[in-house]
Design a protein around this motif. Structure first.
Motif, PDB file in Angstrom:
ATOM      1  N   MET A  74       8.998  -4.832  -5.861  1.00  0.00           N
ATOM      2  CA  MET A  74       8.708  -5.393  -7.174  1.00  0.00           C
ATOM      3  C   MET A  74       7.209  -5.576  -7.356  1.00  0.00           C
ATOM      4  O   MET A  74       6.645  -5.249  -8.411  1.00  0.00           O
ATOM      5  CB  MET A  74       9.426  -6.741  -7.348  1.00  0.00           C
ATOM      6  N   ILE A  75       6.547  -6.090  -6.332  1.00  0.00           N
ATOM      7  CA  ILE A  75       5.101  -6.336  -6.407  1.00  0.00           C
ATOM      8  C   ILE A  75       4.357  -5.052  -6.737  1.00  0.00           C
ATOM      9  O   ILE A  75       3.512  -5.022  -7.645  1.00  0.00           O
ATOM     10  CB  ILE A  75       4.591  -6.927  -5.076  1.00  0.00           C
ATOM     11  N   TYR A  76       4.667  -3.971  -6.018  1.00  0.00           N
ATOM     12  CA  TYR A  76       3.936  -2.727  -6.226  1.00  0.00           C
ATOM     13  C   TYR A  76       4.313  -2.045  -7.536  1.00  0.00           C
ATOM     14  O   TYR A  76       3.476  -1.396  -8.158  1.00  0.00           O
ATOM     15  CB  TYR A  76       4.159  -1.776  -5.047  1.00  0.00           C
ATOM     16  N   THR A  77       5.568  -2.205  -7.970  1.00  0.00           N
ATOM     17  CA  THR A  77       5.957  -1.606  -9.246  1.00  0.00           C
ATOM     18  C   THR A  77       5.251  -2.302 -10.399  1.00  0.00           C
ATOM     19  O   THR A  77       4.797  -1.661 -11.356  1.00  0.00           O
ATOM     20  CB  THR A  77       7.481  -1.659  -9.437  1.00  0.00           C
ATOM     21  N   PHE A 287       9.790   7.518  -1.197  1.00  0.00           N
ATOM     22  CA  PHE A 287       9.495   6.219  -1.776  1.00  0.00           C
ATOM     23  C   PHE A 287       8.062   6.179  -2.294  1.00  0.00           C
ATOM     24  O   PHE A 287       7.149   6.620  -1.606  1.00  0.00           O
ATOM     25  CB  PHE A 287       9.683   5.115  -0.734  1.00  0.00           C
ATOM     26  N   VAL A 288       7.862   5.639  -3.483  1.00  0.00           N
ATOM     27  CA  VAL A 288       6.507   5.482  -4.012  1.00  0.00           C
ATOM     28  C   VAL A 288       5.982   4.078  -3.757  1.00  0.00           C
ATOM     29  O   VAL A 288       4.791   3.821  -3.919  1.00  0.00           O
ATOM     30  CB  VAL A 288       6.448   5.798  -5.525  1.00  0.00           C
ATOM     31  N   ALA A 289       6.861   3.162  -3.366  1.00  0.00           N
ATOM     32  CA  ALA A 289       6.456   1.786  -3.059  1.00  0.00           C
ATOM     33  C   ALA A 289       7.141   1.354  -1.780  1.00  0.00           C
ATOM     34  O   ALA A 289       8.326   1.624  -1.568  1.00  0.00           O
ATOM     35  CB  ALA A 289       6.836   0.837  -4.199  1.00  0.00           C
ATOM     36  N   ASP A 290       6.403   0.679  -0.918  1.00  0.00           N
ATOM     37  CA  ASP A 290       7.011   0.191   0.311  1.00  0.00           C
ATOM     38  C   ASP A 290       8.103  -0.808  -0.012  1.00  0.00           C
ATOM     39  O   ASP A 290       7.997  -1.613  -0.943  1.00  0.00           O
ATOM     40  CB  ASP A 290       5.943  -0.431   1.218  1.00  0.00           C
ATOM     41  N   CYS A 291       9.167  -0.764   0.782  1.00  0.00           N
ATOM     42  CA  CYS A 291      10.372  -1.524   0.476  1.00  0.00           C
ATOM     43  C   CYS A 291      11.152  -1.752   1.770  1.00  0.00           C
ATOM     44  O   CYS A 291      10.636  -1.510   2.859  1.00  0.00           O
ATOM     45  CB  CYS A 291      11.222  -0.756  -0.535  1.00  0.00           C
ATOM     46  N   LEU A 292      12.378  -2.195   1.646  1.00  0.00           N
ATOM     47  CA  LEU A 292      13.202  -2.481   2.819  1.00  0.00           C
ATOM     48  C   LEU A 292      13.331  -1.264   3.729  1.00  0.00           C
ATOM     49  O   LEU A 292      13.251  -1.368   4.950  1.00  0.00           O
ATOM     50  CB  LEU A 292      14.592  -2.938   2.365  1.00  0.00           C
ATOM     51  N   GLU A 293      13.509  -0.083   3.108  1.00  0.00           N
ATOM     52  CA  GLU A 293      13.733   1.131   3.895  1.00  0.00           C
ATOM     53  C   GLU A 293      12.502   1.590   4.665  1.00  0.00           C
ATOM     54  O   GLU A 293      12.624   2.348   5.627  1.00  0.00           O
ATOM     55  CB  GLU A 293      14.232   2.263   2.989  1.00  0.00           C
ATOM     56  N   THR A 294      11.340   1.176   4.233  1.00  0.00           N
ATOM     57  CA  THR A 294      10.128   1.572   4.954  1.00  0.00           C
ATOM     58  C   THR A 294       9.637   0.445   5.855  1.00  0.00           C
ATOM     59  O   THR A 294       9.522   0.593   7.065  1.00  0.00           O
ATOM     60  CB  THR A 294       9.008   1.977   3.978  1.00  0.00           C
ATOM     61  N   LEU A 320       2.859   5.151  -1.642  1.00  0.00           N
ATOM     62  CA  LEU A 320       1.800   5.282  -2.639  1.00  0.00           C
ATOM     63  C   LEU A 320       1.336   3.920  -3.141  1.00  0.00           C
ATOM     64  O   LEU A 320       0.153   3.722  -3.425  1.00  0.00           O
ATOM     65  CB  LEU A 320       2.294   6.131  -3.816  1.00  0.00           C
ATOM     66  N   ASN A 321       2.283   2.995  -3.278  1.00  0.00           N
ATOM     67  CA  ASN A 321       1.972   1.619  -3.678  1.00  0.00           C
ATOM     68  C   ASN A 321       1.080   1.560  -4.915  1.00  0.00           C
ATOM     69  O   ASN A 321       1.517   1.941  -5.989  1.00  0.00           O
ATOM     70  CB  ASN A 321       1.389   0.856  -2.494  1.00  0.00           C
ATOM     71  N   ASP A 322      -0.176   1.127  -4.799  1.00  0.00           N
ATOM     72  CA  ASP A 322      -1.076   1.088  -5.960  1.00  0.00           C
ATOM     73  C   ASP A 322      -2.271   2.012  -5.762  1.00  0.00           C
ATOM     74  O   ASP A 322      -3.365   1.756  -6.280  1.00  0.00           O
ATOM     75  CB  ASP A 322      -1.540  -0.338  -6.251  1.00  0.00           C
ATOM     76  N   SER A 323      -2.050   3.105  -5.039  1.00  0.00           N
ATOM     77  CA  SER A 323      -3.108   4.077  -4.789  1.00  0.00           C
ATOM     78  C   SER A 323      -3.691   4.621  -6.096  1.00  0.00           C
ATOM     79  O   SER A 323      -2.951   4.957  -7.026  1.00  0.00           O
ATOM     80  CB  SER A 323      -2.547   5.249  -3.969  1.00  0.00           C
TER      81      SER A 323
END
Length: 337
Positions: A74-77, A287-294, A320-323
């Motif tokens: 959620m934070i990164y999205t 995944f474009v944002a780090d999450c449980l799976e990463t 990718l997060n906020d790259s």
């Protein structure tokens, strides 16, 4: 008048406690595109087995990665959405949603509708197309918009698995960890049942029937999640000059007894450790944002499994997060450059 943009990620529980996690799992797994079996069997499986037993375990995992700000996904999205708004300026109205839980697609579309946008571009935040992710987002959006009296011009992004800016972003993140200093590289993608890959083959003659059916994108597999995963991994490896013999493509997060896409990440990690591999670098380009799976599945669970089998360390390459390059890529998608 503004143009509308809707970014949609998969979703996250509202909090890391068992009731919220069960609520999230119920909505997620009851989606007919995610668990694509008949409605009665899906209901019995999800309501009677998976959610009651998986809920508490998943809650503990979410608690491991939860921060004071909330869920990393959620934070990164949210950050991605805000950065894209800044890039696009006043010509665009950008909203974000989660396919499951909050903020809902319906609420985000309502905001775009209230803003009287002239068009809506829907961008599911999944690099590779899958019916269970991108397809589900597209279907949900169309179901909601179909009930509107007036429907603005609509467009949908199908995938961006080979976008050069995104490949470069993943490569730059990997380069920070000096891949040449690792014994082996894994490209670990989220898994899906094999039956869903077979369904995506409209010819009925390619998927799992042609040798190395995923190695090259063709007319028969252009919407195949697995083939797109292979293409993403190959492009990142080429960008980083990683030789073919030094990397393996795998699939994680399998669920149930039916055969899923292979090889399985957990099994490959075990095999590599037993062969004497000590240091493992893992990309997760689904995944474009780090999450449980990463953060948890790779950095904690797989790291522990690897060490137990004789390895020393599993290093996750961040998403990718906020790259800035990720925001560049999104801006280019929106503007159609």
């Amino acid at each position: 008048m503004k143009k509308g943009v809707l970014l949609v990620n998969l979703g996250t529980p509202d909090n890391p406690q068992t009731p919220a996690v069960r609520k999230y799992l119920n909505e997620f797994l009851m989606d007919e595109r995610v668990i694509d079996i008949n409605a009665f069997s899906r209901f019995m499986l999800i309501k009677g087995i998976i959610v009651p037993f998986r809920g508490p375990k998943s809650a503990k995992s979410y608690q491991e990665i939860w921060t004071e700000e909330g869920s990393p996904l959620m934070i990164y999205t949210v950050k991605t959405t805000e950065l894209l708004k800044q890039r696009l300026g006043d010509e665009y109205h950008v909203e974000m949603a989660m396919r499951y839980q909050s903020p809902s697609i319906e609420s985000a579309l309502a905001k775009l509708r209230a803003a009287q946008v002239t068009s809506i571009q829907v961008i599911p935040l999944f690099p590779q197309y899958a019916s269970a992710s991108t397809g589900s987002v597209h279907q949900k959006v169309m179901e909601i918009v179909s009930k509107w009296q007036t429907i603005p011009s609509m467009s949908f992004v199908n995938s961006f698995y080979d976008d050069d800016l995104i490949i470069e972003a993943y490569a730059q993140n990997g380069a920070k960890h000096k891949p040449e200093e690792y014994d082996h590289i894994l490209f670990s993608f989220h898994g899906l049942p094999q039956r869903q890959m077979i369904k995506a083959d409209e010819t009925g003659k390619h998927c799992l029937k042609v040798a190395n059916c995923c190695d090259t994108i063709t007319g028969a597999n252009r919407f195949c999640y697995s083939a797109q995963c292979h293409a993403t991994a190959r492009l990142i490896a080429e960008r980083l000059n990683i030789p073919k013999e030094k990397y393996t493509l795998t699939f994680q997060s399998r669920l149930g007894r039916d055969p899923w896409m292979q090889p399985y990440t957990s099994e490959v990690i075990d095999q590599l450790a037993k062969k004497g591999i000590k240091k493992l670098l893992v990309f997760c380009p689904a995944f474009v944002a780090d999450c449980l799976e990463t953060i948890f599945e790779v950095s904690v669970e797989y790291n522990e499994e690897f060490k137990h089998a004789g390895g020393e360390h599993v290093q996750l390459v961040e998403s990718l997060n906020d790259s800035p390059l990720w925001i560049d890529a999104l801006e280019r998608m929106v503007r159609g450059a």
